[in-house]
Design a protein around this motif. Structure first.
Motif, PDB file in Angstrom:
ATOM      1  N   UNK A 187       0.804  -1.227   0.000  1.00  0.00           N
ATOM      2  CA  UNK A 187       0.000   0.000   0.000  1.00  0.00           C
ATOM      3  C   UNK A 187       0.838   1.279   0.000  1.00  0.00           C
ATOM      4  N   UNK A 188       2.149   1.185   0.268  1.00  0.00           N
ATOM      5  CA  UNK A 188       2.993   2.383   0.269  1.00  0.00           C
ATOM      6  C   UNK A 188       3.546   2.714  -1.112  1.00  0.00           C
ATOM      7  N   UNK A 189       3.393   1.832  -2.092  1.00  0.00           N
ATOM      8  CA  UNK A 189       3.946   2.093  -3.421  1.00  0.00           C
ATOM      9  C   UNK A 189       3.407   3.374  -4.056  1.00  0.00           C
ATOM     10  N   UNK A 190       2.108   3.658  -3.989  1.00  0.00           N
ATOM     11  CA  UNK A 190       1.641   4.931  -4.564  1.00  0.00           C
ATOM     12  C   UNK A 190       2.249   6.150  -3.871  1.00  0.00           C
ATOM     13  N   UNK A 191       2.524   6.051  -2.574  1.00  0.00           N
ATOM     14  CA  UNK A 191       3.142   7.166  -1.854  1.00  0.00           C
ATOM     15  C   UNK A 191       4.577   7.362  -2.333  1.00  0.00           C
ATOM     16  N   UNK A 192       5.314   6.260  -2.474  1.00  0.00           N
ATOM     17  CA  UNK A 192       6.688   6.345  -2.983  1.00  0.00           C
ATOM     18  C   UNK A 192       6.707   6.980  -4.379  1.00  0.00           C
ATOM     19  N   UNK A 193       5.822   6.502  -5.230  1.00  0.00           N
ATOM     20  CA  UNK A 193       5.775   7.017  -6.600  1.00  0.00           C
ATOM     21  C   UNK A 193       5.409   8.502  -6.609  1.00  0.00           C
ATOM     22  N   UNK A 194       4.451   8.905  -5.780  1.00  0.00           N
ATOM     23  CA  UNK A 194       4.044  10.314  -5.724  1.00  0.00           C
ATOM     24  C   UNK A 194       5.185  11.189  -5.205  1.00  0.00           C
ATOM     25  N   UNK A 195       5.935  10.715  -4.209  1.00  0.00           N
ATOM     26  CA  UNK A 195       7.073  11.490  -3.709  1.00  0.00           C
ATOM     27  C   UNK A 195       8.146  11.649  -4.785  1.00  0.00           C
ATOM     28  N   UNK A 196       8.426  10.580  -5.497  1.00  0.00           N
ATOM     29  CA  UNK A 196       9.429  10.629  -6.553  1.00  0.00           C
ATOM     30  C   UNK A 196       8.992  11.600  -7.653  1.00  0.00           C
ATOM     31  N   UNK A 197       7.722  11.526  -8.055  1.00  0.00           N
ATOM     32  CA  UNK A 197       7.210  12.424  -9.091  1.00  0.00           C
ATOM     33  C   UNK A 197       7.190  13.876  -8.615  1.00  0.00           C
ATOM     34  N   UNK A 198       6.836  14.092  -7.337  1.00  0.00           N
ATOM     35  CA  UNK A 198       6.807  15.453  -6.794  1.00  0.00           C
ATOM     36  C   UNK A 198       8.205  16.054  -6.781  1.00  0.00           C
ATOM     37  N   UNK A 199       9.194  15.280  -6.383  1.00  0.00           N
ATOM     38  CA  UNK A 199      10.579  15.756  -6.386  1.00  0.00           C
ATOM     39  C   UNK A 199      10.991  16.153  -7.798  1.00  0.00           C
ATOM     40  N   UNK A 200      10.702  15.306  -8.757  1.00  0.00           N
ATOM     41  CA  UNK A 200      11.050  15.592 -10.149  1.00  0.00           C
ATOM     42  C   UNK A 200      10.337  16.841 -10.646  1.00  0.00           C
ATOM     43  N   UNK A 201       9.067  16.966 -10.334  1.00  0.00           N
ATOM     44  CA  UNK A 201       8.272  18.114 -10.776  1.00  0.00           C
ATOM     45  C   UNK A 201       8.779  19.421 -10.172  1.00  0.00           C
ATOM     46  N   UNK A 202       9.117  19.403  -8.891  1.00  0.00           N
ATOM     47  CA  UNK A 202       9.593  20.618  -8.219  1.00  0.00           C
ATOM     48  C   UNK A 202      10.960  21.033  -8.753  1.00  0.00           C
ATOM     49  N   UNK A 203      11.851  20.059  -8.947  1.00  0.00           N
ATOM     50  CA  UNK A 203      13.220  20.393  -9.337  1.00  0.00           C
ATOM     51  C   UNK A 203      13.385  20.689 -10.819  1.00  0.00           C
TER      52      UNK A 203
END
Length: 152
Positions: free
Chosen positions: A101-117
């Motif tokens: 159940x944590x996989x969507x959270x991991x993916x969202x964090x990774x995508x958010x980091x990429x989007x912000x940077x």
């Protein structure tokens, strides 16, 4: 008779230890569901704006917090599952099968980091190879799996 008594005592001791270990593993897996997952974003805390879209999609299911990264090296962006509806395992089998159940959270964090940077969500090039070979199929499988399961 003495040997049978000693053997029974050893078996009972091993059994009790095994039960205790299995119970502690089950408890630690439940704790894993509420553990904070954190990425460091290379943006100063004062420039960090609203919640990025990948995390906003999960807003009803996660808690989000930000903090300055140690040494003034950006911002720590953290998220964790919340609520009582959390179910599912977090072990290796659940992770490999895509049922963690944590996989969507991991993916969202990774995508958010990429989007912000960078201003966009970075994805690997597809297809990873031009020919359908056993190695290319393996690389494709790993690339698809990595989108939901990276190191965080």
């Amino acid at each position: 008779m003495k040997r049978a008594f000693v053997a029974a005592a050893v078996v009972a001791g091993v059994g009790a230890g095994l039960v205790r270990r299995l119970r502690s593993r089950a408890a630690s897996r439940q704790d894993d569901l509420s553990r904070w997952l954190v990425v460091t974003v290379n943006v100063p805390p004062e420039r960090f704006g609203e919640t990025p879209e990948p995390l906003a999609r999960l807003k009803d299911h996660i808690e989000i917090r930000t903090a300055p990264a140690p040494g003034g090296k950006g911002t720590e962006l953290a998220a964790r599952l919340c609520g009582n509806g959390r179910t599912g395992g977090t072990g290796p089998i659940a992770r490999l099968s895509g049922n963690d159940p944590r996989q969507p959270v991991r993916e969202a964090l990774r995508e958010a980091k990429s989007l912000i940077e960078t201003g966009e969500i970075m994805k690997p090039d597809a297809p990873p190879t031009t020919r359908s070979t056993p190695g290319g199929k393996l690389v494709g499988l790993v690339t698809r799996r990595a989108s939901g399961e990276g190191r965080l």
